[in-house]
Structure formats: structure tokens, C-alpha cells
Write a protein that holds these residues in place. Structure first.
Motif, PDB file in Angstrom:
ATOM      1  N   PRO A  13       0.851  -1.200   0.000  1.00  0.00           N
ATOM      2  CA  PRO A  13       0.000   0.000   0.000  1.00  0.00           C
ATOM      3  C   PRO A  13       0.884   1.247   0.000  1.00  0.00           C
ATOM      4  N   LEU A  14       0.565   2.193  -0.859  1.00  0.00           N
ATOM      5  CA  LEU A  14       1.381   3.393  -1.015  1.00  0.00           C
ATOM      6  C   LEU A  14       0.690   4.606  -0.399  1.00  0.00           C
ATOM      7  N   VAL A  15       1.484   5.569  -0.039  1.00  0.00           N
ATOM      8  CA  VAL A  15       0.988   6.860   0.446  1.00  0.00           C
ATOM      9  C   VAL A  15       1.454   7.920  -0.528  1.00  0.00           C
ATOM     10  N   ILE A  16       0.537   8.731  -1.009  1.00  0.00           N
ATOM     11  CA  ILE A  16       0.890   9.826  -1.898  1.00  0.00           C
ATOM     12  C   ILE A  16       0.783  11.133  -1.122  1.00  0.00           C
ATOM     13  N   GLU A  17       1.753  11.999  -1.315  1.00  0.00           N
ATOM     14  CA  GLU A  17       1.738  13.285  -0.632  1.00  0.00           C
ATOM     15  C   GLU A  17       2.355  14.338  -1.537  1.00  0.00           C
ATOM     16  N   GLY A  18       2.123  15.588  -1.208  1.00  0.00           N
ATOM     17  CA  GLY A  18       2.617  16.636  -2.076  1.00  0.00           C
ATOM     18  C   GLY A  18       2.698  17.984  -1.391  1.00  0.00           C
ATOM     19  N   ASP A  19       3.451  18.870  -2.020  1.00  0.00           N
ATOM     20  CA  ASP A  19       3.531  20.260  -1.582  1.00  0.00           C
ATOM     21  C   ASP A  19       2.527  21.073  -2.387  1.00  0.00           C
ATOM     22  N   VAL A  20       1.762  21.865  -1.679  1.00  0.00           N
ATOM     23  CA  VAL A  20       0.688  22.640  -2.288  1.00  0.00           C
ATOM     24  C   VAL A  20       0.912  24.118  -1.986  1.00  0.00           C
ATOM     25  N   LEU A  21       0.779  24.965  -3.009  1.00  0.00           N
ATOM     26  CA  LEU A  21       0.852  26.405  -2.828  1.00  0.00           C
ATOM     27  C   LEU A  21      -0.548  26.923  -2.529  1.00  0.00           C
ATOM     28  N   VAL A  22      -0.692  27.595  -1.396  1.00  0.00           N
ATOM     29  CA  VAL A  22      -1.994  28.075  -0.938  1.00  0.00           C
ATOM     30  C   VAL A  22      -2.038  29.593  -1.016  1.00  0.00           C
TER      31      VAL A  22
ATOM     32  N   HIS B   8       2.290  21.179   3.165  1.00  0.00           N
ATOM     33  CA  HIS B   8       2.520  19.774   2.838  1.00  0.00           C
ATOM     34  C   HIS B   8       1.251  18.981   3.135  1.00  0.00           C
ATOM     35  N   VAL B   9       0.751  18.267   2.136  1.00  0.00           N
ATOM     36  CA  VAL B   9      -0.497  17.520   2.253  1.00  0.00           C
ATOM     37  C   VAL B   9      -0.194  16.035   2.110  1.00  0.00           C
ATOM     38  N   VAL B  10      -0.687  15.231   3.038  1.00  0.00           N
ATOM     39  CA  VAL B  10      -0.440  13.791   3.040  1.00  0.00           C
ATOM     40  C   VAL B  10      -1.743  13.044   2.783  1.00  0.00           C
ATOM     41  N   GLY B  11      -1.694  12.114   1.846  1.00  0.00           N
ATOM     42  CA  GLY B  11      -2.846  11.265   1.566  1.00  0.00           C
ATOM     43  C   GLY B  11      -3.521  11.607   0.258  1.00  0.00           C
ATOM     44  N   GLN B  12      -3.910  10.569  -0.489  1.00  0.00           N
ATOM     45  CA  GLN B  12      -4.537  10.775  -1.791  1.00  0.00           C
ATOM     46  C   GLN B  12      -5.828  11.554  -1.674  1.00  0.00           C
ATOM     47  N   SER B  13      -6.648  11.229  -0.674  1.00  0.00           N
ATOM     48  CA  SER B  13      -7.927  11.902  -0.528  1.00  0.00           C
ATOM     49  C   SER B  13      -7.741  13.390  -0.272  1.00  0.00           C
TER      50      SER B  13
ATOM     51  N   HIS C  14      -8.512  16.593  -3.011  1.00  0.00           N
ATOM     52  CA  HIS C  14      -9.484  17.636  -2.702  1.00  0.00           C
ATOM     53  C   HIS C  14      -8.772  18.910  -2.235  1.00  0.00           C
ATOM     54  N   ALA C  15      -7.620  19.166  -2.854  1.00  0.00           N
ATOM     55  CA  ALA C  15      -6.824  20.318  -2.443  1.00  0.00           C
ATOM     56  C   ALA C  15      -7.601  21.619  -2.558  1.00  0.00           C
ATOM     57  N   GLY C  16      -8.526  21.685  -3.508  1.00  0.00           N
ATOM     58  CA  GLY C  16      -9.377  22.868  -3.635  1.00  0.00           C
ATOM     59  C   GLY C  16      -8.815  23.898  -4.587  1.00  0.00           C
ATOM     60  N   ARG C  17      -9.660  24.766  -5.052  1.00  0.00           N
ATOM     61  CA  ARG C  17      -9.260  25.734  -6.067  1.00  0.00           C
ATOM     62  C   ARG C  17      -8.388  26.865  -5.526  1.00  0.00           C
TER      63      ARG C  17
ATOM     64  N   SER D 147       4.276  19.747  -6.200  1.00  0.00           N
ATOM     65  CA  SER D 147       5.047  18.514  -6.385  1.00  0.00           C
ATOM     66  C   SER D 147       4.342  17.376  -5.669  1.00  0.00           C
ATOM     67  N   VAL D 148       4.592  16.154  -6.125  1.00  0.00           N
ATOM     68  CA  VAL D 148       4.009  14.962  -5.503  1.00  0.00           C
ATOM     69  C   VAL D 148       5.057  13.864  -5.415  1.00  0.00           C
ATOM     70  N   THR D 149       4.922  13.028  -4.387  1.00  0.00           N
ATOM     71  CA  THR D 149       5.783  11.870  -4.222  1.00  0.00           C
ATOM     72  C   THR D 149       4.943  10.710  -3.701  1.00  0.00           C
ATOM     73  N   VAL D 150       5.469   9.503  -3.818  1.00  0.00           N
ATOM     74  CA  VAL D 150       4.822   8.334  -3.222  1.00  0.00           C
ATOM     75  C   VAL D 150       5.795   7.671  -2.260  1.00  0.00           C
TER      76      VAL D 150
END
Length: 338
Positions: free
Chosen positions: A152-161, A171-176, A180-183, A189-192
Motif C-alpha cells: 500500500p502506497l501513500v501519496i503526498e505533495g507540496d501545495v501552494l496556498v 505539505h499535504v499527506v494522503g490521496q484523498s 481535494h486540495a481545492g481551487r 510537487s508529488v511523491t509516493v
């Protein structure tokens, strides 16, 4: 540009022509549409499914039992079900979700029967690939479904807000959560993880032995990109001698991809996997605002662009299975003739 309007393809191809071996990479509704289309084009299909989902029924089962998230795997099996009353009945049963009475509480609420069946088979057999094979046999699946990894993998990424006119990185952790990062946010960037997880050996073999590999459509960062984010999976894709098709979504701007053009999608994918090349990028012309920029981005990936009308008349944001099948058939035949 040449447009295709979705003439009904003939199952099985011309007499004497060998059905192409096709590996389809993705997850969720996008992969489901691809598989339903490919059933009209080939009888030798391997679906390779992302395993980073952590939301809904899949997320609950993953957290409670430590299993691969079964939801996207279930959807792929349903898409490949036998076109008979038997296949359709078991498909509908697999997709059925439990809804308790309004006055009752139940641990089954929201779970899909197919998710429970799949993890039961995994528990009995001790092998996720064998469990999916048995589930596929129950549906009479016309093809096989494989996890991208047995881990099982975990996807996470850096989000500009956008924080009141100023950008801050989060930094956001989890596919869900990422999906739903939002507009108000832009995924940077993303990593697994774990990054050293091994790609499923059967999936690696399917990609290496395929005549064609189809990547996408689907949620760009959480369904498409994981296949090139996991090093061992990317190595299989890059090292395959198969011809490769990248299928674009029918909508460029989503919650995952706000303010992104179709060309930006290609640039983002190339940024994380510059060594991954494609033969064809398949896209609905309605998605492309800047044709020159899009075709330049495709050429940078080694690909030509195939334009085709792919949306459903009653739901333009969803792929029409027969139109998609026609486009894949045309692509396959054009390369046979070269």
C-alpha cells in the motif's frame, strides 16, 4: 485535424489479425472508461491499478486490516465483467454499497460488497494477485486486474496556498486530501512512499510484454502520476518496447489541477518523468485552448497528437466508451500500417 465521432467498432478486429496485448495504467473512473473501451479493441487486457487510495470504504479497510485499498481494483474488475446476465449481475453486486436504516448505525455503512469480497479472498489466499484473479473469474472478467504494487502506497505533495494574496507552501499527506486540495491551492510537487516499494512483478511483466501501454485518463496527480512516481514502476514503463498512448482528461481544470491548461498537464508529467516518452497523446479538441503549446509539449515527450471527439453527448465531462474505443482502434491500425 481529423476528428472521430464514435462509430461502433468491431470486436476482435479483422480475421487473422492478432489481438494486441494492452496494458492500461491508471485508477478510478478514468481507468474504468479505458477498460470498457479496450474491450471493443482487444481480448488481451491487463489493468494496472494505483494503490494509494485512503478515502471512503477503501481507506477504512486499509486502516483496519492493513490491506491494499480495494476500491479502484474493484472498479477495474467491474469494467471488465462478462457481457452476460451473469457478469452484469455480479458486477452490480460487487458495486453495491450497504445503506442501513435511518435509525440504525452499522459498520457496513458505505462499504461496497466487492471491497469486502476482495479482501476476504486476500485473507484466504494470502496473495493479492491470486485474490483478484478469483474475483475476476466470478465476474467472467475479460482481462486481468493487477495492483501497481503489492505494498500500500501513500501519496503526498507540496501545495501552494493563496493566503489572502500571499502564497504559502503546505505539505499535504494522503490521496484523498491531495485530491481535494481545492481551487485556492496549486499542487507543486508529488511523491509516493515508500519510494523503494517494488512494483508488482506481474504488472511489470504485463507492461514489458505489451504491444501497447495506455496511460490515463484519470485524476492527474493521484491516478496517472503514481505510475511514474514509483521508481520501479517507472522503470518498467520506460524500459518497455510497447508503443505508448497518453489519454488526456476531458476537463483540464479540476480540484487537483486548478488554472492548469492541457499543455500544463504534459509539462507536469514530463517534469517528474523526463525519460518517459509516448508515441501518441490522445485528446478531445475541446480541451485544448492553445494548440501550438499543446503539440509542442507532446513533441517534447516524443509524441504526436491524436484529436478525437471523446465526450458523451449527455455528459460532456465523461468519456464515451465507444468513441474512446474507436480512437484507440484507429491509433492501433495507423501504427500497424507504418
Amino acid at each position: 485535424m481529423t476528428l472521430f465521432t464514435g462509430a461502433l467498432p468491431v470486436v476482435g478486429g479483422s480475421p487473422g489479425r492478432h489481438a494486441p496485448r494492452v496494458a492500461a495504467l491508471g485508477g478510478g473512473h478514468g481507468l474504468s472508461a479505458t477498460l470498457q473501451a479496450l474491450r471493443h479493441v482487444s481480448t488481451d487486457i491487463s489493468a494496472i491499478v494505483t494503490v494509494a487510495d485512503d478515502g471512503g470504504s477503501s481507506g477504512r479497510l486499509r486502516a483496519e486490516f492493513g490491506v491494499l485499498p480495494p476500491g479502484d481494483l474493484r472498479m477495474a474488475l467491474a469494467a471488465l465483467c462478462d457481457d452476460t446476465d451473469w457478469g452484469h449481475t455480479w458486477r452490480d453486486a460487487m458495486q453495491h454499497r450497504f445503506t442501513p436504516l435511518p435509525t440504525a448505525e452499522s459498520a457496513l455503512e458505505g462499504h461496497a460488497l466487492g471491497n469486502l469480497l476482495i479482501i476476504s479472498l486476500w485473507d484466504l489466499l494470502g496473495d493479492p494477485v491470486a485474490g483478484l484473479q478469483w474475483a475476476g473469474a466470478l465476474l467472467g472478467a475479460r482481462g486481468r486486474v493487477l495492483p501497481m504494487s503489492r505494498t500500500p502506497l501513500v501519496i503526498e505533495g507540496d501545495v501552494l496556498v493563496d493566503d489572502g494574496g500571499r502564497e504559502r507552501r503546505e505539505h499535504v499527506v494522503g490521496q484523498s486530501a491531495l485530491g481535494h486540495a481545492g481551487r485556492r491551492q496549486k499542487i507543486e510537487s508529488v511523491t509516493v512512499h515508500p519510494a523503494d516499494a517494488e512494483a508488482c512483478p506481474e504488472a511489470v511483466s504485463a507492461v514489458r510484454e505489451a504491444d501497447w501501454v495506455i496511460v490515463g485518463p484519470g485524476s492527474w496527480y493521484t491516478s496517472v502520476m503514481p505510475h511514474v512516481l514509483l521508481p520501479s514502476a517507472k522503470a518498467a514503463l520506460v524500459g518497455s518496447s510497447a508503443r505508448k498512448v497518453l489519454t488526456m482528461n476531458l476537463v483540464a481544470e479540476t480540484k487537483e489541477t486548478p488554472s492548469m491548461s492541457a499543455a500544463d498537464h504534459l509539462v507536469a508529467l514530463r517534469r517528474v518523468a523526463p525519460e518517459a516518452t509516448f508515441d501518441v497523446v490522445l485528446v478531445d479538441p475541446g480541451v485544448v485552448e492553445d494548440t501550438e503549446a499543446f503539440e509542442t509539449a507532446a513533441r517534447d515527450m516524443g509524441a504526436r497528437v491524436k484529436y478525437a471527439r471523446l465526450g458523451r453527448a449527455d455528459a460532456p465531462e465523461a468519456h464515451d466508451v465507444l468513441r474512446l474505443a474507436t480512437a484507440y482502434r484507429e491509433i492501433f491500425h495507423e501504427h500497424e500500417e507504418q
